[in-house]
Write a protein that holds these residues in place. Sequence first.
Motif, PDB file in Angstrom:
ATOM      1  N   PRO A  16      -1.725  -4.272  -5.103  1.00  0.00           N
ATOM      2  CA  PRO A  16      -2.528  -3.195  -5.703  1.00  0.00           C
ATOM      3  C   PRO A  16      -2.564  -3.274  -7.231  1.00  0.00           C
ATOM      4  O   PRO A  16      -3.609  -3.030  -7.851  1.00  0.00           O
ATOM      5  CB  PRO A  16      -1.822  -1.924  -5.220  1.00  0.00           C
ATOM      6  CG  PRO A  16      -1.178  -2.315  -3.928  1.00  0.00           C
ATOM      7  CD  PRO A  16      -0.718  -3.729  -4.167  1.00  0.00           C
TER       8      PRO A  16
ATOM      9  N   VAL B 254       0.843  -1.203   0.000  1.00  0.00           N
ATOM     10  CA  VAL B 254       0.000   0.000   0.000  1.00  0.00           C
ATOM     11  C   VAL B 254       0.874   1.247   0.000  1.00  0.00           C
ATOM     12  O   VAL B 254       0.648   2.188  -0.779  1.00  0.00           O
ATOM     13  CB  VAL B 254      -0.947   0.012   1.223  1.00  0.00           C
ATOM     14  CG1 VAL B 254      -1.659   1.371   1.346  1.00  0.00           C
ATOM     15  CG2 VAL B 254      -1.970  -1.105   1.126  1.00  0.00           C
TER      16      VAL B 254
ATOM     17  N   GLN C 102      -5.696   4.474  -7.514  1.00  0.00           N
ATOM     18  CA  GLN C 102      -6.582   5.227  -6.635  1.00  0.00           C
ATOM     19  C   GLN C 102      -8.004   5.330  -7.184  1.00  0.00           C
ATOM     20  O   GLN C 102      -8.953   5.560  -6.426  1.00  0.00           O
ATOM     21  CB  GLN C 102      -5.995   6.608  -6.369  1.00  0.00           C
ATOM     22  CG  GLN C 102      -4.700   6.537  -5.566  1.00  0.00           C
ATOM     23  CD  GLN C 102      -4.055   7.888  -5.318  1.00  0.00           C
ATOM     24  OE1 GLN C 102      -4.395   8.870  -5.973  1.00  0.00           O
ATOM     25  NE2 GLN C 102      -3.105   7.923  -4.389  1.00  0.00           N
TER      26      GLN C 102
ATOM     27  N   ARG D  69      -5.344  -3.089   1.883  1.00  0.00           N
ATOM     28  CA  ARG D  69      -5.349  -2.741   3.314  1.00  0.00           C
ATOM     29  C   ARG D  69      -6.308  -3.636   4.089  1.00  0.00           C
ATOM     30  O   ARG D  69      -5.995  -4.089   5.197  1.00  0.00           O
ATOM     31  CB  ARG D  69      -5.731  -1.270   3.495  1.00  0.00           C
ATOM     32  CG  ARG D  69      -5.465  -0.750   4.907  1.00  0.00           C
ATOM     33  CD  ARG D  69      -5.870   0.704   5.048  1.00  0.00           C
ATOM     34  NE  ARG D  69      -5.097   1.590   4.201  1.00  0.00           N
ATOM     35  CZ  ARG D  69      -3.900   2.057   4.519  1.00  0.00           C
ATOM     36  NH1 ARG D  69      -3.321   1.699   5.652  1.00  0.00           N
ATOM     37  NH2 ARG D  69      -3.261   2.872   3.699  1.00  0.00           N
TER      38      ARG D  69
ATOM     39  N   LEU E 125      -6.072  -0.048  -3.244  1.00  0.00           N
ATOM     40  CA  LEU E 125      -5.389   0.203  -1.970  1.00  0.00           C
ATOM     41  C   LEU E 125      -6.248  -0.249  -0.802  1.00  0.00           C
ATOM     42  O   LEU E 125      -5.749  -0.866   0.155  1.00  0.00           O
ATOM     43  CB  LEU E 125      -5.022   1.681  -1.835  1.00  0.00           C
ATOM     44  CG  LEU E 125      -3.947   2.181  -2.807  1.00  0.00           C
ATOM     45  CD1 LEU E 125      -3.628   3.647  -2.548  1.00  0.00           C
ATOM     46  CD2 LEU E 125      -2.680   1.338  -2.721  1.00  0.00           C
TER      47      LEU E 125
ATOM     48  N   TYR F  81       2.489   2.967  -3.039  1.00  0.00           N
ATOM     49  CA  TYR F  81       1.683   3.813  -3.922  1.00  0.00           C
ATOM     50  C   TYR F  81       0.933   4.918  -3.188  1.00  0.00           C
ATOM     51  O   TYR F  81       0.137   5.620  -3.785  1.00  0.00           O
ATOM     52  CB  TYR F  81       0.698   2.945  -4.716  1.00  0.00           C
ATOM     53  CG  TYR F  81       1.429   2.017  -5.633  1.00  0.00           C
ATOM     54  CD1 TYR F  81       1.992   2.474  -6.814  1.00  0.00           C
ATOM     55  CD2 TYR F  81       1.620   0.676  -5.294  1.00  0.00           C
ATOM     56  CE1 TYR F  81       2.716   1.634  -7.644  1.00  0.00           C
ATOM     57  CE2 TYR F  81       2.340  -0.169  -6.113  1.00  0.00           C
ATOM     58  CZ  TYR F  81       2.892   0.313  -7.287  1.00  0.00           C
ATOM     59  OH  TYR F  81       3.612  -0.513  -8.096  1.00  0.00           O
ATOM     60  N   SER F  82       1.208   5.059  -1.891  1.00  0.00           N
ATOM     61  CA  SER F  82       0.515   6.118  -1.149  1.00  0.00           C
ATOM     62  C   SER F  82       1.432   6.895  -0.227  1.00  0.00           C
ATOM     63  O   SER F  82       1.047   7.937   0.292  1.00  0.00           O
ATOM     64  CB  SER F  82      -0.640   5.527  -0.319  1.00  0.00           C
ATOM     65  OG  SER F  82      -0.152   4.598   0.627  1.00  0.00           O
TER      66      SER F  82
END
Length: 321
Positions: A239, A213, A274, A283, A279, A216-217
């Motif tokens: 993801p 996660v 997104q 998670r 994501l 990419y965040s």
Amino acid sequence: MNIQEIISPIAEDMQKVDTVIRNRLNSEVVMIRTIGEYIISAGGKRMRPAMVLMVANALGYKGDLHHILAAVIEFIHTSTLLHDDVVDESDMRRGRETANAVFGNAASVLVGDYLYSRSFEMMVEVDSMRVMQIISGATTVIAEGEVLQLLNIHDPDVSVERYLQVVRYKTAKLFEAATQVAAVIAGASAEVEQAAAAYGRHVGTAFQLIDDVLDYSGSADALGKNVGDDLREGKPTLPLIRVMEVGTPEQQAMIKKAIETGEADFEAVVAAIQATDALDYTRQMAIQEAEIAMQALAHFPDSVFKQSLRDFCQFSVERDR
């Protein structure tokens, strides 16, 4: 919640482990000391050795073998990092240049071999066939996981199941070994030993999924590595796999090309991730793993150490680095 607060009940034990680590890095070969110290001093969360200490304390262990085993686990982990960074051609880890970027690939691989060998030498000192069985078996599985990951690189058809197998082998297995050997030296029953192993396995899986996660965040500064490294290396992490399952045909085509070539407009890839539930999906899977780990702790007696192990579960899914 930060890691230092969680491990505060074992702060003294962690200092003793650091002493063991530095003493055992004291090779007559200067390059080994230099690279070993470079890697160890980079810090990191030290979650794996902390789990050895926490589980041992939670199960009432009173000796000092857990300090040696915690150092063994850290040496094995460090060895895999040295080798990983060479294979992945990485140049950033824990906020600074990787050892291979500073000292070269050959030196990094050979010092990784040294740490691996040293860990086995130390493991024998514990004088437990069961401990040796668990750790030696784990190192075999970790190596298999490395090869499985290599086979998955640049393959856009990797399934969720194939990816999770790599996570279980490559990352979660060392967490599992750390918690299981702690239960063994504490003289735990077979049932409690298996509960300890399950705890480590599922926390380790949750930890890796959140890494996916964060790739990419998170920001590069927060993560201490280059955000998007996995994409550039052609690794189909969860993801990306999820976008391949639920994205639009255009999004799927872009992700497919990115995985196959390792080249893509990173911002466009992030936008596609997104725009889907990728994501959140990843998670939520991590949260499920952490909850299974939490359930395994039902076999442990109540203590401040058990509470810290519960906090590890929460930290593994809530962290930002």
